[in-house]
Design an enzyme around this catalytic site. Structure first.
Site, PDB file in Angstrom:
ATOM      1  N   ARG A  71       0.881  -1.176   0.000  1.00  0.00           N
ATOM      2  CA  ARG A  71       0.000   0.000   0.000  1.00  0.00           C
ATOM      3  C   ARG A  71       0.913   1.218   0.000  1.00  0.00           C
ATOM      4  O   ARG A  71       1.568   1.524   1.011  1.00  0.00           O
ATOM      5  CB  ARG A  71      -0.902  -0.023   1.234  1.00  0.00           C
ATOM      6  CG  ARG A  71      -1.889   1.146   1.345  1.00  0.00           C
ATOM      7  CD  ARG A  71      -2.735   0.956   2.604  1.00  0.00           C
ATOM      8  NE  ARG A  71      -3.604   2.073   2.903  1.00  0.00           N
ATOM      9  CZ  ARG A  71      -4.867   2.169   2.509  1.00  0.00           C
ATOM     10  NH1 ARG A  71      -5.401   1.205   1.774  1.00  0.00           N
ATOM     11  NH2 ARG A  71      -5.600   3.208   2.849  1.00  0.00           N
ATOM     12  N   HIS A 102      -6.675   1.485  -7.228  1.00  0.00           N
ATOM     13  CA  HIS A 102      -7.013   0.723  -6.021  1.00  0.00           C
ATOM     14  C   HIS A 102      -7.766  -0.537  -6.460  1.00  0.00           C
ATOM     15  O   HIS A 102      -8.954  -0.713  -6.172  1.00  0.00           O
ATOM     16  CB  HIS A 102      -7.871   1.570  -5.097  1.00  0.00           C
ATOM     17  CG  HIS A 102      -7.932   1.084  -3.684  1.00  0.00           C
ATOM     18  ND1 HIS A 102      -7.329  -0.094  -3.271  1.00  0.00           N
ATOM     19  CD2 HIS A 102      -8.534   1.611  -2.568  1.00  0.00           C
ATOM     20  CE1 HIS A 102      -7.548  -0.269  -1.985  1.00  0.00           C
ATOM     21  NE2 HIS A 102      -8.273   0.745  -1.527  1.00  0.00           N
ATOM     22  N   GLN A 132      -9.905  -2.864  -4.020  1.00  0.00           N
ATOM     23  CA  GLN A 132     -11.200  -2.301  -3.637  1.00  0.00           C
ATOM     24  C   GLN A 132     -12.241  -2.581  -4.716  1.00  0.00           C
ATOM     25  O   GLN A 132     -13.408  -2.860  -4.417  1.00  0.00           O
ATOM     26  CB  GLN A 132     -11.072  -0.799  -3.409  1.00  0.00           C
ATOM     27  CG  GLN A 132     -12.376  -0.119  -3.017  1.00  0.00           C
ATOM     28  CD  GLN A 132     -12.890  -0.565  -1.665  1.00  0.00           C
ATOM     29  OE1 GLN A 132     -12.168  -0.466  -0.669  1.00  0.00           O
ATOM     30  NE2 GLN A 132     -14.117  -1.062  -1.598  1.00  0.00           N
ATOM     31  N   ASP A 151     -16.237   8.965  -3.163  1.00  0.00           N
ATOM     32  CA  ASP A 151     -15.058   8.744  -2.333  1.00  0.00           C
ATOM     33  C   ASP A 151     -14.672  10.090  -1.731  1.00  0.00           C
ATOM     34  O   ASP A 151     -15.169  11.141  -2.149  1.00  0.00           O
ATOM     35  CB  ASP A 151     -13.917   8.158  -3.177  1.00  0.00           C
ATOM     36  CG  ASP A 151     -12.719   7.727  -2.345  1.00  0.00           C
ATOM     37  OD1 ASP A 151     -12.885   7.507  -1.126  1.00  0.00           O
ATOM     38  OD2 ASP A 151     -11.610   7.631  -2.899  1.00  0.00           O
ATOM     39  N   CYS A 162     -15.997   3.507  -0.514  1.00  0.00           N
ATOM     40  CA  CYS A 162     -14.957   2.580  -0.049  1.00  0.00           C
ATOM     41  C   CYS A 162     -14.520   2.855   1.382  1.00  0.00           C
ATOM     42  O   CYS A 162     -13.844   2.022   1.983  1.00  0.00           O
ATOM     43  CB  CYS A 162     -13.764   2.609  -1.001  1.00  0.00           C
ATOM     44  SG  CYS A 162     -12.870   4.185  -1.030  1.00  0.00           S
ATOM     45  N   ARG A 203     -14.004  -6.831   1.047  1.00  0.00           N
ATOM     46  CA  ARG A 203     -12.550  -6.747   0.857  1.00  0.00           C
ATOM     47  C   ARG A 203     -11.891  -8.069   1.273  1.00  0.00           C
ATOM     48  O   ARG A 203     -10.964  -8.549   0.602  1.00  0.00           O
ATOM     49  CB  ARG A 203     -11.973  -5.596   1.692  1.00  0.00           C
ATOM     50  CG  ARG A 203     -12.298  -4.195   1.187  1.00  0.00           C
ATOM     51  CD  ARG A 203     -11.568  -3.851  -0.102  1.00  0.00           C
ATOM     52  NE  ARG A 203     -10.130  -3.922   0.039  1.00  0.00           N
ATOM     53  CZ  ARG A 203      -9.357  -2.942   0.504  1.00  0.00           C
ATOM     54  NH1 ARG A 203      -9.910  -1.800   0.895  1.00  0.00           N
ATOM     55  NH2 ARG A 203      -8.057  -3.073   0.594  1.00  0.00           N
TER      56      ARG A 203
END
Length: 316
Positions: free
Chosen positions: A101, A128, A131, A224, A264, A292
């Site tokens: 990450r 991402h 996700q 988001d 998310c 996830r």
């Protein structure tokens, strides 16, 4: 053959569907796949703070029979003295896969180049993809499938989520709309990649700034945070730029009557989304968060099987 998952289009439409099919099975039987029994280890590296990524990979690796080795860049040589490529060459002799990450996509690409184990993008500034697998699994559950569904993303189209919704959505055969103010539209190269994929899957891409036009009739509405990690210095400018792009009940009314809302997380209620939407009956954010775990377990099992030219073995 070693496969990596650095961006959403690193898998074909058929492969994406295979991973999502596996995720559905692992959600029904969480211990059906045990490719990491031994236990074997997976390195999970963090440059950025995390809740969902950290917990879902830790639990997921454990449920696959493995041992999660979690550390930060700051507490390793990767933080300055060692290149991503050299770090990967060390880790590949000790672990089965690496999840990172991070900030720059370039670091992930350097780590993956010539590496003998799968490298997974746990989040970068550009994409991402983990996700998106979770989001697609959630859409399958609530909409019965992804092909032909219309998904509208409202917010920073140039963000990692904006880019991944384009690539991952059209790979799943969806009609993807991205609504952003001028200056925050998705990168044109990502848009072109998405359009190329859509031509093969029957999906489509529509990008613009008209929130009413691009939300009307949508099956899924997504947003988001307006201020992603690394962009805190731009907070005030972003709040002003996105002021008219909040997801409200009025915005949701333009979508289909049975539309679902996704985010998310973490969310800033009163900014990108109103509380009565994210906490309302159309919201599926906690199903999305749970997924996830299941999607990433499926991805890991699938990548590890590909590395051995095998199929994923499931227990009853």
């Amino acid at each position: 053959m070693i496969r990596h998952f650095l961006r959403d289009d690193d898998v074909t439409p058929a492969e994406q569907a295979e991973i999502l099919d596996l995720a559905e099975k692992l959600k029904r039987n969480r211990f059906a796949a045990r490719p990491l029994e031994g236990p074997k280890s997976v390195a999970v590296i963090f440059d950025k703070s995390s809740t969902r990524t950290r917990v879902s990979f830790h639990v997921g690796i454990s449920e696959l029979g493995g041992s999660p080795l979690i550390f930060t860049t700051a507490t390793s040589q990767l933080g300055g003295k060692e290149t991503p490529a050299d770090t990967a060459r060390v880790l590949e002799r000790m672990v089965e896969a690496v999840v990172w990450r991070t900030y720059a996509q370039e670091g992930l690409e350097q780590m993956a180049a010539g590496t003998r184990i799968p490298i997974i993008n746990g989040l970068s500034d550009d994409f991402h993809p983990c996700q998106l697998l979770a989001d697609l699994l959630t859409i399958r559950e609530h909409k019965g499938g992804t092909a032909g569904r219309t998904m509208t993303f409202i917010g920073d189209g140039r963000s990692n989520m904006g880019h991944s919704y384009l690539l991952g959505g059209v790979t799943a055969g969806m009609h993807v709309r991205v609504v952003s103010p001028d200056g925050y539209l998705p990168r044109e190269d990502v848009v072109e990649d998405a359009r190329r994929i859509a031509a093969e899957t029957g999906g489509s891409v529509l990008v613009g700034s008209d929130i009413v036009e691009l939300t009307t009739g949508a099956d899924i509405v997504v947003t988001d945070t307006w201020v992603s990690m690394g962009f805190e210095a731009e907070k005030q400018r972003r709040l002003e730029a996105f002021a008219d792009y909040r997801v409200t009940r009025e915005v949701m009314a333009y979508a289909a009557d049975d539309a679902i809302f996704m985010h998310c997380l973490p969310a800033d209620r009163g900014f990108e989304v109103d509380a009565d939407v994210i906490d309302g009956p159309q919201s599926v954010i906690f199903d999305e968060a749970e997924n996830r775990l299941h999607a990433q377990k499926a991805l890991l099992a699938w990548l590890l099987a590909k590395a051995k030219d095998e199929t994923v073995l499931l227990r009853d």
